[in-house]
Design an enzyme around this catalytic site. Structure first.
Site, mmCIF file in Angstrom:
data_model
loop_
_atom_site.group_PDB
_atom_site.id
_atom_site.type_symbol
_atom_site.label_atom_id
_atom_site.label_comp_id
_atom_site.label_asym_id
_atom_site.label_seq_id
_atom_site.Cartn_x
_atom_site.Cartn_y
_atom_site.Cartn_z
ATOM 1 N N ASN A 131 0.867 -1.185 0.000
ATOM 2 C CA ASN A 131 0.000 0.000 0.000
ATOM 3 C C ASN A 131 0.900 1.230 0.000
ATOM 4 O O ASN A 131 1.267 1.741 1.053
ATOM 5 C CB ASN A 131 -0.908 -0.037 1.229
ATOM 6 C CG ASN A 131 -1.804 1.188 1.293
ATOM 7 O OD1 ASN A 131 -1.776 2.028 0.394
ATOM 8 N ND2 ASN A 131 -2.585 1.294 2.352
ATOM 9 N N CYS A 134 0.646 5.220 1.896
ATOM 10 C CA CYS A 134 0.800 5.622 3.306
ATOM 11 C C CYS A 134 1.668 6.875 3.404
ATOM 12 O O CYS A 134 2.736 6.939 2.782
ATOM 13 C CB CYS A 134 1.502 4.518 4.097
ATOM 14 S SG CYS A 134 0.752 2.910 3.928
ATOM 15 N N GLY A 221 -16.378 3.242 -3.929
ATOM 16 C CA GLY A 221 -17.750 2.900 -4.306
ATOM 17 C C GLY A 221 -18.068 3.253 -5.747
ATOM 18 O O GLY A 221 -17.189 3.709 -6.505
HETATM 19 C C1 LIG Z 1 -13.239 1.422 4.933
HETATM 20 C C2 LIG Z 1 -12.119 1.242 3.961
HETATM 21 C C3 LIG Z 1 -10.848 0.878 4.412
HETATM 22 C C4 LIG Z 1 -9.789 0.699 3.497
HETATM 23 N N1 LIG Z 1 -8.552 0.306 3.968
HETATM 24 C C5 LIG Z 1 -7.544 0.068 3.082
HETATM 25 C C6 LIG Z 1 -6.280 -0.442 3.516
HETATM 26 O O1 LIG Z 1 -6.068 -0.756 4.703
HETATM 27 N N2 LIG Z 1 -5.301 -0.612 2.597
HETATM 28 C C7 LIG Z 1 -5.508 -0.339 1.254
HETATM 29 O O2 LIG Z 1 -4.594 -0.513 0.436
HETATM 30 N N3 LIG Z 1 -6.704 0.108 0.806
HETATM 31 C C8 LIG Z 1 -7.720 0.310 1.689
HETATM 32 N N4 LIG Z 1 -8.953 0.738 1.218
HETATM 33 C C9 LIG Z 1 -9.153 0.925 -0.233
HETATM 34 C C10 LIG Z 1 -9.814 -0.298 -0.878
HETATM 35 O O3 LIG Z 1 -9.026 -1.461 -0.716
HETATM 36 C C11 LIG Z 1 -10.087 -0.052 -2.382
HETATM 37 O O4 LIG Z 1 -8.850 0.236 -3.027
HETATM 38 C C12 LIG Z 1 -11.018 1.124 -2.637
HETATM 39 O O5 LIG Z 1 -12.030 1.169 -1.650
HETATM 40 C C13 LIG Z 1 -11.671 1.084 -4.031
HETATM 41 O O6 LIG Z 1 -12.484 -0.059 -4.200
HETATM 42 P P1 LIG Z 1 -14.083 -0.045 -3.930
HETATM 43 O O7 LIG Z 1 -14.651 1.145 -4.639
HETATM 44 O O8 LIG Z 1 -14.572 -1.365 -4.441
HETATM 45 O O9 LIG Z 1 -14.266 0.075 -2.441
HETATM 46 C C14 LIG Z 1 -10.023 0.907 2.110
HETATM 47 C C15 LIG Z 1 -11.306 1.282 1.655
HETATM 48 C C16 LIG Z 1 -12.349 1.436 2.555
HETATM 49 C C17 LIG Z 1 -13.723 1.796 2.030
#
Ligand SMILES: Cc1cc2nc3c(=O)[nH]c(=O)nc-3n(C[C@H](O)[C@H](O)[C@H](O)COP(=O)(O)O)c2cc1C
Length: 308
Positions: A131, A134, A221
């Site tokens: 990731n 950060c 989303g």
């Molecule tokens: C509540 C929440 C926590 C997340 N925590 C992380 C994380 O710890 N590490 C990471 O790389 N991405 C994190 N993300 C990003 C998601 O893994 C993803 O890249 C992003 O939400 C886009 O996909 P989606 O639209 O299907 O949610 C998080 C997203 C959400 C909504």
């Protein structure tokens, strides 16, 4: 007449998945939280919540704000740290076959390397997802994902430290995502995944205050799907390593859009927070589509976008 079951497996080169649907980091806890709702073995893979070396409390609340077709979060990468992960979480995965990918975080490049070094020997871990979004405490809070040079040096360090495959997870908050993807590829990344969340702000007009305590958050989303698709298409057209696409996938057809533009697999995030069994429905819908279109191997769809 019985129709043969389509082959949903996909090959990332370093890892073969039984189907192209993984769960995205941070939206599925450490995986086990969802075991009461779905059979984890039906997933293509599980990407666990981001792990720093030490436990972290994350940001103060409120940490979530809804927006039309989207969710803004500023969880602040709350996590239990590598030691507790190995002691408390990993042993519970002994009977689960779904590949586990650990999302690796760090406040410095050295911390990323320390997380990987600590987890390297855990055979249950199939790969690391870096990731790179950060904030870096030594570099004015700038995250590696924002610069090709910083991405290159972090991925190279991770690649040298890791005995497992490295998937570099890209941020969409850049002008030229292709440049960053290429830097990750050149540094030895085995795959790239994209996109992480889009930097966002929500305002409460009654109080005229930000709706999140951290002021900014990350938007995910359905609202981000067209933006994510564009970036996945651009990156998949420019790199040779496999691309894992994500951003707003809610249905099988959404996932198929990502495969068509060149993603070899997808991650499903926010949808898990709405329906814990969203991924199972998405896998079924992909299978139904393949049957309907008489596609025997889902991999045959990858990168088939027709542009005249
Ligand atoms: C509540 C929440 C926590 C997340 N925590 C992380 C994380 O710890 N590490 C990471 O790389 N991405 C994190 N993300 C990003 C998601 O893994 C993803 O890249 C992003 O939400 C886009 O996909 P989606 O639209 O299907 O949610 C998080 C997203 C959400 C909504």
């Amino acid at each position: 007449m019985s129709v043969r079951k389509p082959d949903l497996s996909v090959n990332l080169g370093f890892l073969k998945l039984r189907n192209p649907v993984l769960v995205a980091s941070g939206t599925f806890g450490y995986g086990l939280e969802f075991a009461p709702f779905i059979d984890l073995d039906r997933l293509g893979g599980i990407v666990v919540k981001g792990l720093y070396f030490h436990p972290r409390p994350g940001n103060p609340p409120p940490r979530l704000a809804e927006s039309p077709s989207g969710l803004i979060n500023s969880i602040g990468l709350q996590g239990i740290g590598v030691k507790a992960f190995c002691e408390k979480i990993l042993p519970q995965f002994e009977k689960t076959r779904a590949p586990l990918i650990v999302n690796v975080c760090g406040e410095t490049d050295d911390e990323y390397a320390a997380v990987i070094d600590f987890l390297n020997k855990q055979e249950r871990i199939a790969a690391f997802e870096l990731n790179i979004s950060c904030p870096n405490v030594k570099k004015n809070g700038l995250c590696p994902a924002l610069s090709a040079e910083a991405t290159f040096s972090l991925v190279r360090l991770a690649r040298r430290t890791s005995i497992r495959p490295i998937v570099t997870k890209l941020s969409p908050n850049v002008t030229n995502i292709v440049e960053i993807a290429k830097a990750a590829e050149e540094a030895g990344s085995d795959a790239v995944s994209l996109v992480n969340t889009f930097l966002a702000l929500a305002v409460d007009v009654e109080t005229r205050r930000p709706r999140l305590a951290n002021v900014f958050g990350g938007l995910s989303g359905p609202a981000i799907k067209p933006l994510a698709l564009r970036m996945v298409y651009q990156v998949a057209s420019a790199v040779k390593i496999p691309v894992i696409g994500m951003g707003g996938i809610m249905s099988g057809r959404d996932a198929l859009e990502f495969l068509i533009v060149g993603a070899r697999a997808v991650e499903v995030g926010t949808a898990n927070l709405i329906n814990p069994d969203a991924t199972i429905r998405i896998i079924q819908e992909i299978e139904d589509y393949c049957r309907e279109k008489k596609i025997m191997k889902v991999e045959d769809i990858v990168g088939t976008l027709k542009i005249d």
